[in-house]
Every structure is written in C-alpha cells, then in structure tokens.
Design an enzyme around this catalytic site. Structure first.
Site, PDB file in Angstrom:
ATOM      1  N   TYR A  65      13.017  -4.502  -8.724  1.00 31.75           N
ATOM      2  CA  TYR A  65      12.113  -4.216  -7.488  1.00 31.75           C
ATOM      3  C   TYR A  65      11.703  -5.489  -6.656  1.00 31.75           C
ATOM      4  CZ  TYR A  65       8.167  -2.095  -5.233  1.00 31.75           C
ATOM      5  OH  TYR A  65       7.237  -1.561  -4.109  1.00 31.75           O
ATOM      6  N   GLU A  66      11.418  -6.342  -7.381  1.00 36.97           N
ATOM      7  CA  GLU A  66      10.845  -7.817  -6.694  1.00 36.97           C
ATOM      8  C   GLU A  66      12.095  -8.527  -6.107  1.00 36.97           C
ATOM      9  OE1 GLU A  66       7.854  -9.320  -9.550  1.00 36.97           O
ATOM     10  OE2 GLU A  66       6.493  -8.143  -8.578  1.00 36.97           O
TER      11      GLU A  66
ATOM     12  N   GLY B 185      -1.128   8.263 -10.366  1.00 37.09           N
ATOM     13  CA  GLY B 185      -2.154   7.375 -10.956  1.00 37.09           C
ATOM     14  C   GLY B 185      -2.120   6.663 -12.147  1.00 37.09           C
TER      15      GLY B 185
ATOM     16  N   GLY C 111      -0.509   3.557 -12.608  1.00 38.37           N
ATOM     17  CA  GLY C 111      -0.832   2.517 -12.406  1.00 38.37           C
ATOM     18  C   GLY C 111      -2.407   1.887 -12.267  1.00 38.37           C
TER      19      GLY C 111
ATOM     20  N   TYR D 109      -4.975  -1.978  -4.853  1.00 40.90           N
ATOM     21  CA  TYR D 109      -5.960  -3.076  -5.311  1.00 40.90           C
ATOM     22  C   TYR D 109      -7.100  -2.974  -4.486  1.00 40.90           C
ATOM     23  CZ  TYR D 109      -1.743  -4.314  -7.868  1.00 40.90           C
ATOM     24  OH  TYR D 109      -0.452  -4.635  -8.781  1.00 40.90           O
TER      25      TYR D 109
ATOM     26  N   GLU E  18      -5.154 -14.631   0.503  1.00 36.77           N
ATOM     27  CA  GLU E  18      -3.957 -15.111   1.259  1.00 36.77           C
ATOM     28  C   GLU E  18      -3.738 -16.602   1.348  1.00 36.77           C
ATOM     29  OE1 GLU E  18      -3.838 -12.464   4.709  1.00 36.77           O
ATOM     30  OE2 GLU E  18      -3.700 -10.727   3.364  1.00 36.77           O
TER      31      GLU E  18
END
Lengths: 168, 168
Positions: free
Chosen positions: A37-38, A106, A108, A142, A151
């Site tokens: 996925y990444e 839900g 995660g 999150y 960031e």
C-alpha cells in the site's frame, strides 16, 4: 492480558488481544500488505522467524496487538518504547494495519485505542507514529482522534550500505 | 568501552566516549540548548534524575556518547534501538547536539560516526533520525555523509492530555 470487545446488539463482533507467537505469519502478511500500500512492495526483509525471535524472546523488542474476527487476524498494531529527551519514555506505534477487506469498520481506531490504553497504564508522556503525507484517510482519522500532525520534520535514514561507507 | 580520538599534528584534540551517569547534568544542559535552538525552550520536562534512572538502571532505555574537550562535555549523541517491521532492529539517533561555542569543528560528524560505528557492531540494518526541515546546516551534513532524507512522512503525536481524552 486484556481484551477489548465491541458489542453489537447481542453479539461480540471482534476481539483485540496481545499477539501470540503463533500469530506472526498473519502479522507478516499484514506488514507486507502495508508495504505494498505504501508503494514499497519489496522493502520487507524481515521473516516470520525474525518476528518470533524479536517479539517473544527473553527481551522482546516490540509489542503487538491483533484484532481477531471469526478466528482470523485482520488487523495489527505493532509498537515499542522510545525515549524522548524532552518527555522521557514514549510509545511509538510502528505499524497499524487493517486487512484490505476489512476497512471502514472502525477497526483501525479500535486498535489505536488499545495501544493508547496500554500507554495510559505505562504513564508515558506521549504516543507517536509516522504517516505518509498522501495518506489522507489515515491523517483524517488521527486528527479526528485529537492527535497533532507535525509537518516540519524530515526523516533521515542510512541503511547498512550507506552507513558502512561512512566508516571507510 | 571505546574512545575515538582525533589527532592534531602532535596532540589529541578531543575524546568521544560512552556517557557516564555523572555526565547527565552536562547532557541535560545540551538537551535544553537544542530545545531552545529548535524554538521549543519550554518543552524539556525531563530532569537529571530521569536521565540517570533511564540510562543507567538495570535496563537502560537509551545510550549516549559524549564528546569531551578539555575535560568538558561539549557534544552529545543520544540514541536507542527501534524496530522496523521491514528491516528489524534499527538504531534511532534521538539527539545530536554540539555546544553553541564549539560548532564548525567537525564534532557533529565525529559523534555521528561514533554512533554509526556502534550500529555496525550491532549489525542493524538501518540508522535513522529526524531533522527539522529548516535546519539546513544539519541536512547538508547528513546528505554529505550519504544519508537519505525522506520528506513524505509526517510525525503524529498525542501527548498524555490528548491521549487520555481518547479513552474517555
């Protein structure tokens, strides 16, 4: 040992529990799924045996919670302690993965809460993790849960090939 | 125990060695100096006693190298093990600090090399750390040394106040 349960009207839907050594094949499958996925499908060098040795020896170097549904592990949260020179002992969530076929239920959030509940018992001053800046669904979750997203930090890495060159 | 020495024409200029418990006041002073440099002067909640307990008890949760010049600690590298689900055991460099009055002498690079030398003895697959995206001198040094800088990750944090709210 603890379990988190989410109840439907009358039935238990799933269970969250600390991982057992015998869960490691399922855990590796989800780690591999996340790497794909990444966009780094070939990055996983670890083996089931590594996970068994590293997580279940005399000095385990990580902890893992699994979410089990119908006797199948469909989600994992893998974490360990870190040390902040500002805050002291912290918990770092390394991987939070829900199987592709079990998203949007839900799970995660429930796994993350189980890690936070553990953090509370350990009285750590912080729980932290990293997120890819294009992973909008994760970042929204999150933020909804009240986390701060920083960031202005970059991650710096040297793999073995790179760092051995420094010593030459 | 090891020492790294850098020799001038005839004299030893400085020494790098593992930190002792008695170095912790000097270590905290440099941690505080870094927090101020990083524009978070009030972020340091840790005490000398915390550092002594956390780094020198029966199960130390960090390691630290100090750079000593003229019997004074003027630089530190504080690090610990982490766990990558892709690579296995890694070393995370939490803080690399050189006292403001001792910059531009190669001390930062020397301390980083001492951590890398330790990483090599431990055969970890990766050494990693974080850098603020405006800290150009640091990033230049890391790139010069061959490190990869990943800009697509964000750091997510929940402090205790934030995470306790999640459990309510």
């Amino acid at each position: 040992m603890f379990t988190f349960v989410r109840k439907g009207l009358f039935t238990m839907d799933y269970q969250i529990r600390p991982a057992l050594k015998t869960d490691m094949p399922a855990v590796l499958r989800l780690i591999q799924q996340l790497a794909t996925y990444e966009k780094e499908p070939d990055a996983v060098e670890i083996t089931v045996e590594d996970l068994e040795n590293d997580g279940f020896g005399p000095h385990p170097i990580f902890k893992c919670h699994v979410l089990e549904k119908d006797q199948e592990v469909v989600g994992i949260a893998l974490f360990y302690f870190r040390y902040s020179t500002w805050k002291g002992k912290t918990i770092h969530l390394e991987d939070l993965v829900i199987d592709l076929h079990h998203r949007h239920r839900g799970y995660g959030e429930a796994l993350l809460k189980s890690v936070i509940a553990y953090a509370a018992t350990q009285k750590v001053r912080r729980v932290e993790w990293a997120v890819l800046d294009w992973n909008t669904p994760a970042m929204k979750l999150y933020e909804k849960m009240g986390a701060s997203i920083l960031e202005d930090w970059n991650i710096v890495q040297m793999d073995r090939t790179q760092y051995l060159k420094v010593l030459k």
